[in-house]
Structure formats: structure tokens, C-alpha cells
Scaffold this active site. Structure first.
Site, PDB file in Angstrom:
ATOM      1  N   ASN A  43       0.829  -1.198   0.000  1.00  0.00           N
ATOM      2  CA  ASN A  43       0.000   0.000   0.000  1.00  0.00           C
ATOM      3  C   ASN A  43       0.867   1.252   0.000  1.00  0.00           C
ATOM      4  O   ASN A  43       2.006   1.234   0.468  1.00  0.00           O
ATOM      5  CB  ASN A  43      -0.937  -0.001   1.225  1.00  0.00           C
TER       6      ASN A  43
ATOM      7  N   HIS B 270       5.835  -0.439  -2.704  1.00  0.00           N
ATOM      8  CA  HIS B 270       5.365   0.287  -3.899  1.00  0.00           C
ATOM      9  C   HIS B 270       5.406   1.788  -3.699  1.00  0.00           C
ATOM     10  O   HIS B 270       4.749   2.523  -4.433  1.00  0.00           O
ATOM     11  CB  HIS B 270       3.946  -0.184  -4.262  1.00  0.00           C
TER      12      HIS B 270
ATOM     13  N   CYS C  84      15.129  13.983 -12.193  1.00  0.00           N
ATOM     14  CA  CYS C  84      16.323  13.836 -11.325  1.00  0.00           C
ATOM     15  C   CYS C  84      16.023  13.037 -10.074  1.00  0.00           C
ATOM     16  O   CYS C  84      16.898  12.843  -9.235  1.00  0.00           O
ATOM     17  CB  CYS C  84      16.876  15.217 -10.965  1.00  0.00           C
TER      18      CYS C  84
ATOM     19  N   CYS D 281       9.913  20.438 -11.311  1.00  0.00           N
ATOM     20  CA  CYS D 281      10.966  20.314 -10.294  1.00  0.00           C
ATOM     21  C   CYS D 281      11.695  21.660 -10.185  1.00  0.00           C
ATOM     22  O   CYS D 281      12.124  22.222 -11.197  1.00  0.00           O
ATOM     23  CB  CYS D 281      11.958  19.222 -10.727  1.00  0.00           C
TER      24      CYS D 281
ATOM     25  N   GLY E 261      -5.153  -8.997   3.253  1.00  0.00           N
ATOM     26  CA  GLY E 261      -5.781  -8.095   2.286  1.00  0.00           C
ATOM     27  C   GLY E 261      -5.058  -7.950   0.970  1.00  0.00           C
ATOM     28  O   GLY E 261      -4.951  -6.847   0.443  1.00  0.00           O
TER      29      GLY E 261
ATOM     30  N   ALA F 175     -10.103  -7.542   7.733  1.00  0.00           N
ATOM     31  CA  ALA F 175      -8.946  -7.290   8.601  1.00  0.00           C
ATOM     32  C   ALA F 175      -9.311  -6.455   9.824  1.00  0.00           C
ATOM     33  O   ALA F 175      -8.814  -6.709  10.928  1.00  0.00           O
ATOM     34  CB  ALA F 175      -7.863  -6.583   7.789  1.00  0.00           C
TER      35      ALA F 175
HETATM   36  N1  APR Z   1      -9.967  -7.078   4.841  1.00  0.00           N
HETATM   37  C1  APR Z   1      -9.048  -7.906   4.279  1.00  0.00           C
HETATM   38  N2  APR Z   1      -8.947  -8.114   2.940  1.00  0.00           N
HETATM   39  C2  APR Z   1      -9.826  -7.454   2.156  1.00  0.00           C
HETATM   40  C3  APR Z   1     -10.818  -6.576   2.656  1.00  0.00           C
HETATM   41  C4  APR Z   1     -10.857  -6.397   4.068  1.00  0.00           C
HETATM   42  N3  APR Z   1     -11.768  -5.584   4.645  1.00  0.00           N
HETATM   43  N4  APR Z   1     -11.524  -6.073   1.607  1.00  0.00           N
HETATM   44  C5  APR Z   1     -10.989  -6.617   0.481  1.00  0.00           C
HETATM   45  N5  APR Z   1      -9.986  -7.458   0.811  1.00  0.00           N
HETATM   46  C6  APR Z   1      -9.111  -8.226  -0.077  1.00  0.00           C
HETATM   47  C7  APR Z   1      -9.741  -8.658  -1.384  1.00  0.00           C
HETATM   48  O1  APR Z   1     -10.420  -9.884  -1.204  1.00  0.00           O
HETATM   49  C8  APR Z   1      -8.499  -8.820  -2.263  1.00  0.00           C
HETATM   50  O2  APR Z   1      -7.956 -10.130  -2.116  1.00  0.00           O
HETATM   51  O3  APR Z   1      -8.053  -7.377  -0.438  1.00  0.00           O
HETATM   52  C9  APR Z   1      -7.512  -7.822  -1.669  1.00  0.00           C
HETATM   53  C10 APR Z   1      -7.293  -6.603  -2.542  1.00  0.00           C
HETATM   54  O4  APR Z   1      -6.657  -7.053  -3.712  1.00  0.00           O
HETATM   55  P1  APR Z   1      -6.102  -5.969  -4.772  1.00  0.00           P
HETATM   56  O5  APR Z   1      -7.114  -4.902  -4.984  1.00  0.00           O
HETATM   57  O6  APR Z   1      -5.546  -6.751  -5.915  1.00  0.00           O
HETATM   58  O7  APR Z   1      -4.911  -5.258  -3.969  1.00  0.00           O
HETATM   59  P2  APR Z   1      -3.437  -5.756  -3.810  1.00  0.00           P
HETATM   60  O8  APR Z   1      -3.360  -7.236  -3.671  1.00  0.00           O
HETATM   61  O9  APR Z   1      -2.826  -4.934  -2.738  1.00  0.00           O
HETATM   62  O10 APR Z   1      -2.758  -5.321  -5.210  1.00  0.00           O
HETATM   63  C11 APR Z   1      -1.351  -5.455  -5.253  1.00  0.00           C
HETATM   64  O11 APR Z   1      -1.147  -4.344  -7.320  1.00  0.00           O
HETATM   65  O12 APR Z   1      -2.653  -3.025  -8.009  1.00  0.00           O
HETATM   66  C12 APR Z   1      -1.309  -3.039  -7.801  1.00  0.00           C
HETATM   67  O13 APR Z   1       0.367  -1.660  -6.888  1.00  0.00           O
HETATM   68  C13 APR Z   1      -0.959  -2.074  -6.732  1.00  0.00           C
HETATM   69  O14 APR Z   1      -0.176  -2.477  -4.502  1.00  0.00           O
HETATM   70  C14 APR Z   1      -1.104  -2.921  -5.473  1.00  0.00           C
HETATM   71  C15 APR Z   1      -0.735  -4.296  -5.972  1.00  0.00           C
END
Ligand code: APR
Length: 258
Positions: free
Chosen positions: A104, A121, A132, A152, A192, A236
Site C-alpha cells: 500500500n 510500492h 532527477c 521540479c 488483504g 482485517a
Molecule cells: N480485509 C481484508 N482483505 C480485504 C478486505 C478487508 N476488509 N476487503 C478486500 N480485501 C481483499 C480482497 O479480497 C483482495 O484479495 O483485499 C484484496 C485486494 O486485492 P487488490 O485490490 O488486488 O490489492 P493488492 O493485492 O494490494 O494489489 C497489489 O497491485 O494493483 C497493484 O500496486 C498495486 O499495490 C497494489 C498491488
């Protein structure tokens, strides 16, 4: 939410020496920050995030990308850490070493009080020069150029959010630190994340191969679910406080690592 936590899980946590919390967008969902793959809302509904979060998109439409991140910064500025972030921060009272490795970019783990946070990230609140690469705080942003994006003050390059875009490499120091943490963890909480994006999603695999006990906290199955020693199917913000309570008792309880 009455969560019956199996004894092996409680014991693993209670005796953990190095706990890694690997978090994704779902960690911040209950803070009102839309997960990356949630349908984009409002004026951004017509764009797919992968069309906006890339160097190519920034080259072609710098103002659109800049405005999208300004909109997300505003969203995040209004967001507060949720009880899940706070439970993760509380772990530091009882576990000798806690490392948060997050995908995140919202900075909510740090706001909740977690002291060791590795941002794979980047961070939405930090702005850098695309040319730069120096960090430029808002008060130092140069006036917008013809593209409508601030410049910049040092080299005149376009400013951009200090986040990792699709097709870009991860910050090396963060990645190396995350790999070391994954290889040393005796427990990893995977919270998550859909586990769809590499190389971040290979960290739980490394932890597993190094002997860690893996626990998923996610209301839905993810690509990483097959790796888990235990899965907690819930949000979570509810599961993590209940888990901390079940393992270490109330917040006022004995805390060795204040
Ligand atoms: N508590 C826990 N998990 C949750 C909740 C919650 N309240 N609500 C949703 N989720 C879960 C969903 O089921 C899903 O598996 O969170 C996950 C979100 O998945 P993505 O949207 O794909 O997010 P993420 O896995 O962090 O993506 C990874 O990819 O999109 C790029 O750079 C971006 O950091 C991101 C990376």
C-alpha cells in the site's frame, strides 16, 4: 465477530520471535480507501487503474495521471487507520520483532503507530521529480508547465508521485529488506492482498520455503490461499483485533516490548 482461533495458530503467534505482516489494499478497505481493483468511482470510473499507473500513461497524459493521484491523495488524507492497522501496531508490544511489508502507498500503517514499515510500492504522499528523482515537498513544487503538472525546482522536470508504476522496478533497498524479513520470519500474516502482483506476491512463498507459518486474513480466497497454514476468512478490521485479543488478552494486558 466470534472467531475461534485454533490452538496451533495461537501458540505460533504467542511464541513468534519475528513476525512479518504482509499487507495489500484490503488492509485499508475499512479505512475507506478503495482497493486497487475495486471499480473506480466518480470521474475516474471510465479508466482502468493499470491505464493510469504506468510511465507510458504519464508520458502520454501527464495531467490526467497527476490529477488521478491528487484525487487519491485527497481520498487517503481523509482516511484514518482502521482497527486492523491498530492491531498490527499493537503486535510490537508482545513480539520481539515485527516487520510490516506493505504494497500500500497510503502510509496508514505508520499513522497507526507501526515503527518498522517497508513500503514496496512507494508512498502517495511523497512527490519526486521524474527526471532527477529528488523528493520535492509540496511547498517547493515549481509552477505547472504547459502540461499542467508542477515542475521540479531544481531541474525543471515533471513532478510525479513516488509510487511504483506497472512496468517499473521496486525500490531496491525496500525489496532487499523485505526479502530478508520474509526469510527470517517464523510467522507471516498475509492480509488483504489478491497475491496477483509480482514480485511482491513471491514474498509469502519465500517465507514458506524458509519455514514460516503462514496465515491469510481475507474475506475472499486469493492466489496465495493454497500456501496458507491457516486462513481467517473475514475483514482485517475485525479479524486482527480479535486475533490479538485471543492471543495476548486485553490491551491493558502485560506487554513486554513497550
Ligand atoms: N480485509 C481484508 N482483505 C480485504 C478486505 C478487508 N476488509 N476487503 C478486500 N480485501 C481483499 C480482497 O479480497 C483482495 O484479495 O483485499 C484484496 C485486494 O486485492 P487488490 O485490490 O488486488 O490489492 P493488492 O493485492 O494490494 O494489489 C497489489 O497491485 O494493483 C497493484 O500496486 C498495486 O499495490 C497494489 C498491488
Amino acid at each position: 465477530m466470534p472467531h475461534l482461533f485454533p490452538l496451533p495458530l495461537v501458540e505460533r503467534l504467542r511464541t513468534a520471535r519475528h513476525l512479518v505482516v504482509f499487507s495489500g489494499a484490503g488492509m485499508s478497505a475499512e479505512s475507506g480507501v478503495p482497493t486497487f481493483r475495486d471499480a473506480q468511482t466518480g470521474l475516474w470510473a471510465r479508466y482502468d487503474p493499470t491505464e493510469l499507473a504506468s510511465p507510458e500513461a504519464f508520458r502520454r497524459h501527464p495531467k490526467r495521471v497527476w490529477d488521478w493521484y491528487a484525487w487519491r491523495r485527497e481520498l487517503v488524507r481523509r482516511a484514518r487507520p482502521n482497527p486492523g492497522h491498530e492491531a498490527v501496531a499493537r503486535l510490537e508490544r508482545w513480539v520481539p520483532q515485527v516487520t510490516v511489508v506493505t504494497q500500500n502507498v497510503d502510509g496508514l500503517h505508520q499513522q497507526a503507530g507501526s515503527r518498522r514499515v517497508i513500503e514496496l510500492h512507494g508512498n502517495l504522499h511523497r512527490t519526486v521529480c521524474a527526471q532527477c528523482r529528488r523528493v520535492v515537498p509540496p511547498e517547493a513544487w515549481g509552477p505547472p508547465g504547459p502540461e499542467g503538472v508542477p515542475r521540479c525546482p531544481a531541474c525543471g522536470g515533471l513532478l510525479r508521485p513516488d509510487v511504483v508504476w506497472f512496468g517499473e522496478g521496486l525500490p531496491q533497498d525496500a525489496w532487499q529488506a523485505a526479502v530478508r524479513a520474509a526469510q527470517r520470519a517464523d510467522v507471516m500474516l498475509v492480509v488483504g492482498t489478491s497475491g496477483l502482483v509480482q514480485p511482491a506476491a513471491s514474498l509469502p512463498v519465500m517465507a514458506k520455503e524458509a519455514g514460516a507459518y503462514l496465515v491469510e486474513v481475507n474475506p475472499r480466497p486469493s492466489a496465495l490461499s493454497p500456501l496458507m497454514d491457516h486462513t481467517l476468512r473475514g475483514p482485517a478490521g475485525q479479524v486482527l483485533p480479535a486475533l490479538v485479543q485471543a492471543v495476548w488478552g486485553t490491551d491493558q494486558g502485560f506487554s513486554k516490548y513497550e
